[in-house]
Design an enzyme around this catalytic site. Sequence first.
Site, short mmCIF file in Angstrom:
data_model
loop_
_atom_site.label_atom_id
_atom_site.label_comp_id
_atom_site.label_asym_id
_atom_site.label_seq_id
_atom_site.Cartn_x
_atom_site.Cartn_y
_atom_site.Cartn_z
N HIS A 120 2.32 -1.61 -3.03
CA HIS A 120 1.42 -0.94 -3.96
C HIS A 120 2.10 0.17 -4.73
O HIS A 120 3.03 0.79 -4.23
CB HIS A 120 0.24 -0.30 -3.20
N HIS A 133 -3.63 4.63 -3.38
CA HIS A 133 -3.22 3.68 -4.40
C HIS A 133 -3.52 4.22 -5.79
O HIS A 133 -4.53 4.91 -5.99
CB HIS A 133 -3.97 2.34 -4.26
N ARG A 158 3.22 3.10 6.10
CA ARG A 158 4.10 3.00 4.93
C ARG A 158 5.54 3.01 5.43
O ARG A 158 5.98 3.98 6.04
CB ARG A 158 3.82 4.17 4.00
N HIS A 173 1.44 3.90 -5.74
CA HIS A 173 0.60 4.98 -5.23
C HIS A 173 0.51 6.11 -6.26
O HIS A 173 1.34 6.24 -7.14
CB HIS A 173 1.13 5.49 -3.89
#
Length: 177
Positions: A77, A95, A170, A79
């Site tokens: 993604h 996000h 993450r 962010h």
Amino acid sequence: MNISKKQSLLMLSVASLFSLAACQSMEQGTGQKASASLESKSGSQAKGEVTFVWQGHDVLINGKFSGLKPNSEQGFHVHEKGDCSSPDAMSAGPHFNPDTKMHGVPDSGMNHAGDMPNIKADANGNATYTAKLHGFAVNTGSTGIVGRAVVVHRDPDDYKSQPAGNSGPRIACGLIK
């Protein structure tokens, strides 16, 4: 023809929405590029390189990754914040979601601008990635990704759990510049 004040306002509102949509869809790129070098986070060995090239209304994304769990998928993604300073990359924020939409399948129109297809690692934990998406720009504008972070997550994105697809910690993060 007799049009009520309410009908007149409704027609004006609809016309305004079409004008706004036309203006937004007119923003397009002509080869602007950005890239990110992703560093390991959360004690992982994951790292990678990603490029973004704006082509008309779409952005072509290419990446190469290593240190991933073999034969697995990882969430991927853009962010909100361009900050990968914390050991767990939580400093990158949520996000990227300039249109305040729900998390969802990339390019469905019902997703965050930062939602991208999962990365698929091979038997050695390496991955080559290519996707062509729309909904964001390669610039620093309100829909732009330059100056934001791109993050690899440990687990696959399920594209339905809110707010982030249940994609786990993450494991790699990089600044898009």
